[in-house]
Design a protein around this motif. Structure first.
Motif, PDB file in Angstrom:
ATOM      1  N   ARG A  11       0.831  -1.199   0.000  1.00 41.21           N
ATOM      2  CA  ARG A  11       0.000   0.000   0.000  1.00 41.21           C
ATOM      3  C   ARG A  11       0.861   1.242   0.000  1.00 41.21           C
ATOM      4  O   ARG A  11       1.919   1.289   0.614  1.00 41.21           O
ATOM      5  CB  ARG A  11      -0.917   0.028   1.235  1.00 41.21           C
ATOM      6  CG  ARG A  11      -1.951  -1.075   1.226  1.00 41.21           C
ATOM      7  CD  ARG A  11      -2.966  -0.948   0.142  1.00 41.21           C
ATOM      8  NE  ARG A  11      -3.750   0.287   0.265  1.00 41.21           N
ATOM      9  CZ  ARG A  11      -4.831   0.545  -0.455  1.00 41.21           C
ATOM     10  NH1 ARG A  11      -5.247  -0.314  -1.350  1.00 41.21           N
ATOM     11  NH2 ARG A  11      -5.473   1.663  -0.297  1.00 41.21           N
ATOM     12  N   TRP A  12       0.382   2.249  -0.723  1.00 40.12           N
ATOM     13  CA  TRP A  12       1.057   3.533  -0.762  1.00 40.12           C
ATOM     14  C   TRP A  12       0.247   4.445   0.139  1.00 40.12           C
ATOM     15  O   TRP A  12      -0.806   4.946  -0.231  1.00 40.12           O
ATOM     16  CB  TRP A  12       1.080   4.039  -2.193  1.00 40.12           C
ATOM     17  CG  TRP A  12       1.479   5.461  -2.341  1.00 40.12           C
ATOM     18  CD1 TRP A  12       0.663   6.520  -2.636  1.00 40.12           C
ATOM     19  CD2 TRP A  12       2.790   6.003  -2.206  1.00 40.12           C
ATOM     20  NE1 TRP A  12       1.383   7.664  -2.698  1.00 40.12           N
ATOM     21  CE2 TRP A  12       2.692   7.391  -2.440  1.00 40.12           C
ATOM     22  CE3 TRP A  12       4.044   5.458  -1.903  1.00 40.12           C
ATOM     23  CZ2 TRP A  12       3.791   8.240  -2.370  1.00 40.12           C
ATOM     24  CZ3 TRP A  12       5.141   6.298  -1.852  1.00 40.12           C
ATOM     25  CH2 TRP A  12       5.006   7.674  -2.085  1.00 40.12           C
ATOM     26  N   GLY A  22       3.736  13.620  -1.734  1.00 43.34           N
ATOM     27  CA  GLY A  22       3.774  12.190  -2.078  1.00 43.34           C
ATOM     28  C   GLY A  22       3.153  11.947  -3.434  1.00 43.34           C
ATOM     29  O   GLY A  22       3.696  11.206  -4.255  1.00 43.34           O
ATOM     30  N   HIS A  23       2.039  12.600  -3.688  1.00 47.04           N
ATOM     31  CA  HIS A  23       1.376  12.462  -4.992  1.00 47.04           C
ATOM     32  C   HIS A  23       2.255  12.980  -6.114  1.00 47.04           C
ATOM     33  O   HIS A  23       2.328  12.377  -7.181  1.00 47.04           O
ATOM     34  CB  HIS A  23       0.039  13.205  -4.991  1.00 47.04           C
ATOM     35  CG  HIS A  23      -1.063  12.434  -4.347  1.00 47.04           C
ATOM     36  ND1 HIS A  23      -2.371  12.829  -4.372  1.00 47.04           N
ATOM     37  CD2 HIS A  23      -1.034  11.280  -3.663  1.00 47.04           C
ATOM     38  CE1 HIS A  23      -3.111  11.942  -3.725  1.00 47.04           C
ATOM     39  NE2 HIS A  23      -2.326  10.995  -3.278  1.00 47.04           N
ATOM     40  N   ALA A  28       5.617  11.760 -10.699  1.00 49.91           N
ATOM     41  CA  ALA A  28       6.886  11.803 -11.439  1.00 49.91           C
ATOM     42  C   ALA A  28       7.386  10.381 -11.704  1.00 49.91           C
ATOM     43  O   ALA A  28       7.894  10.084 -12.794  1.00 49.91           O
ATOM     44  CB  ALA A  28       7.923  12.587 -10.631  1.00 49.91           C
ATOM     45  N   GLU A  29       7.189   9.507 -10.719  1.00 49.04           N
ATOM     46  CA  GLU A  29       7.630   8.117 -10.907  1.00 49.04           C
ATOM     47  C   GLU A  29       6.781   7.389 -11.945  1.00 49.04           C
ATOM     48  O   GLU A  29       7.270   6.505 -12.656  1.00 49.04           O
ATOM     49  CB  GLU A  29       7.602   7.384  -9.566  1.00 49.04           C
ATOM     50  CG  GLU A  29       8.681   7.901  -8.622  1.00 49.04           C
ATOM     51  CD  GLU A  29       8.679   7.204  -7.270  1.00 49.04           C
ATOM     52  OE1 GLU A  29       9.437   7.640  -6.395  1.00 49.04           O
ATOM     53  OE2 GLU A  29       7.919   6.228  -7.103  1.00 49.04           O
ATOM     54  N   PRO A  78      -6.053   7.166  -9.118  1.00 50.62           N
ATOM     55  CA  PRO A  78      -6.505   8.510  -8.720  1.00 50.62           C
ATOM     56  C   PRO A  78      -5.435   9.588  -8.907  1.00 50.62           C
ATOM     57  O   PRO A  78      -5.761  10.728  -9.284  1.00 50.62           O
ATOM     58  CB  PRO A  78      -6.843   8.342  -7.233  1.00 50.62           C
ATOM     59  CG  PRO A  78      -7.154   6.886  -7.084  1.00 50.62           C
ATOM     60  CD  PRO A  78      -6.245   6.187  -8.049  1.00 50.62           C
ATOM     61  N   VAL A  79      -4.166   9.255  -8.663  1.00 49.84           N
ATOM     62  CA  VAL A  79      -3.084  10.220  -8.877  1.00 49.84           C
ATOM     63  C   VAL A  79      -2.960  10.533 -10.370  1.00 49.84           C
ATOM     64  O   VAL A  79      -2.835  11.696 -10.774  1.00 49.84           O
ATOM     65  CB  VAL A  79      -1.742   9.674  -8.328  1.00 49.84           C
ATOM     66  CG1 VAL A  79      -0.600  10.632  -8.640  1.00 49.84           C
ATOM     67  CG2 VAL A  79      -1.845   9.439  -6.822  1.00 49.84           C
TER      68      VAL A  79
END
Ligand code: C2E
Ligand code: CA
Ligand code: CA
Ligand code: CA
Length: 280
Positions: A11-12, A22-23, A28-29, A78-79
Motif C-alpha cells: 500500500r502507498w 507524495g502524490h 513523477a515516478e 486517482p493520482v
C-alpha cells in the motif's frame, strides 16, 4: 506463484500532510514508469456459470515499481487522474488489451472469450477525441469492435454532457458499454434512462451477503430482473465462494467474476474448467 503475483500489493499510504508531495513524487515516478515499461495489464475471467466457459475478461492495470513493488491501481489511478497521466496510461492500457485480445483470437480461435472489458476513467470519457482514439486502436489492432467493452462508473457519467456523448459515439462504433460498480452511485436506476448501457456490473457489496436472507439478496435479485427486462446483461462481481456462485445462479445470474473462479492473471486459462460446486 505467478498467478498470485498480480495481487500482492504494497500500500502507498503517506501521512496526510505528506500526501500532496507524495502524490507529486508518485506522479513523477509514473512518468518514468510509462517510459520504461513498468506497467502491465492482467486479465480476470468472467465466467459463464455453471457451464464454466470464460465468456469475457476484464483488463486491469498493474504497476510493478522497481522499489515499491506492486502498487495498487486503487492508489495510482486517482493520482494519474489528478495529474492527467491517465490519458496516456489509459490509451496504453486500451491498446495493450485490444492487441492481446486480437492475438488470442488469432491463436485460440473459438476458445477465445467473446469480449475484453477495459476500465475507462471519467477524465478519458470527457475528451471529445476519446471515441476516435478507440476507433484508431481497433483499426490498428484489427480487433472487431463487438469484442470490446468499456467499463465506466456511474459517477463518470452522472453529469451527462460529453461523457454521455462519448458513450453514444462508442456504441455507434459497435463497442459495448458496461456500467461498473452498479448500485453504489447516487442515481443508479435513473442513469439507465439516459445512458446507453449493455452490461450491468453488479457491485461486490451486493454479492458479499447474497447467501443470507435479507436486503442484499433482495437487491441482487431486483438488479438481475431490471437488467433482464431492460435487455441488458448482468455480471456479478467479487464472487469469492461456491455458495455465493450457487445463490447467484438461483437468482438467475449467468455471468460471474471473482476470486472463486480466478484472480486477474497475465495469461488466463481459457480451456474447459470445472465449476462443480457444493450443492450441484
Ligand atoms: P474495479 O474496476 O471495480 O475492478 C475490480 C477490482 O476487484 C479489481 O481490483 C479486482 O482485482 C478486484 N477483485 C476481483 N474479484 C475479486 C474478489 O472476488 N474479491 C475481491 N476482494 N476483489 C476482487 P484492482 O485490479 O486492484 O483494481 C481496483 C480498481 O482500480 C478497479 O476497480 C478500477 O476502479 C481501478 N482500475 C484497475 N485497472 C484500471 C484501468 O486499467 N483503468 C482505470 N481507469 N482504472 C482501473
Ligand atoms: Ca471494472
Ligand atoms: Ca467493479
Ligand atoms: Ca470498484
Amino acid at each position: 506463484a505467478a498467478k498470485r503475483a498480480g495481487q500482492t500489493y504494497r500500500r502507498w499510504e503517506p501521512a496526510l500532510d505528506e500526501q500532496s508531495s507524495g502524490h507529486a513524487r508518485l506522479g513523477a515516478e509514473m512518468r518514468v514508469g510509462l517510459d520504461t515499461g513498468q506497467f502491465r495489464v492482467v486479465y480476470q475471467p468472467i465466467v459463464a456459470f455453471p457451464q464454466g466457459r470464460v465468456a469475457a475478461v476484464e483488463a486491469l492495470v498493474r504497476w510493478v515499481h522497481p522499489h515499491r513493488g506492486m502498487v495498487s491501481p486503487a492508489d495510482f489511478v486517482p493520482v494519474a487522474e489528478q495529474n492527467g497521466l491517465i490519458i496516456e496510461l489509459g490509451t496504453w492500457i486500451m491498446r495493450t488489451a485490444c492487441r492481446q485480445m486480437a492475438r488470442w483470437r488469432a491463436e485460440l480461435g473459438a476458445d477465445t472469450p467473446d469480449k475484453v472489458s477495459v476500465n475507462v476513467s471519467a477524465r478519458q470519457l470527457v475528451r471529445p477525441d476519446f471515441a476516435a482514439t478507440v476507433a484508431d486502436i481497433l483499426a490498428e489492432t484489427g480487433l472487431p469492435p463487438r469484442h470490446l467493452a468499456v467499463e465506466v462508473t456511474e459517477t463518470a457519467v452522472f453529469e451527462g454532457g460529453q461523457a454521455v456523448t462519448t458513450l453514444h459515439e462508442l456504441r455507434k462504433l459497435g463497442v459495448r458499454i458496461a456500467l461498473d460498480d452498479f448500485g453504489t452511485g447516487h442515481s443508479s436506476l435513473g442513469l439507465l434512462q439516459t445512458v446507453p448501457v449493455d452490461i450491468l456490473k453488479v457491485d461486490k457489496s451486493f454479492v458479499d451477503n447474497v447467501t443470507e436472507a435479507g436486503r442484499h439478496s433482495v437487491i441482487a435479485e431486483a438488479l438481475i430482473r431490471i437488467s433482464t427486462e431492460l435487455g441488458m446483461t448482468a455480471v456479478a462481481e467479487g464472487v469469492e465462494t461456491a455458495e455465493q456462485a450457487d445463490a447467484l445462479h438461483r437468482l438467475g445470474y449467468t455471468l460471474l467474476q471473482g476470486y472463486h473462479f480466478s484472480r486477474p492473471v497475465a495469461e488466463p486459462d481459457f480451456g474447459p474448467r470445472s465449476t462443480a460446486t457444493a450443492g450441484v
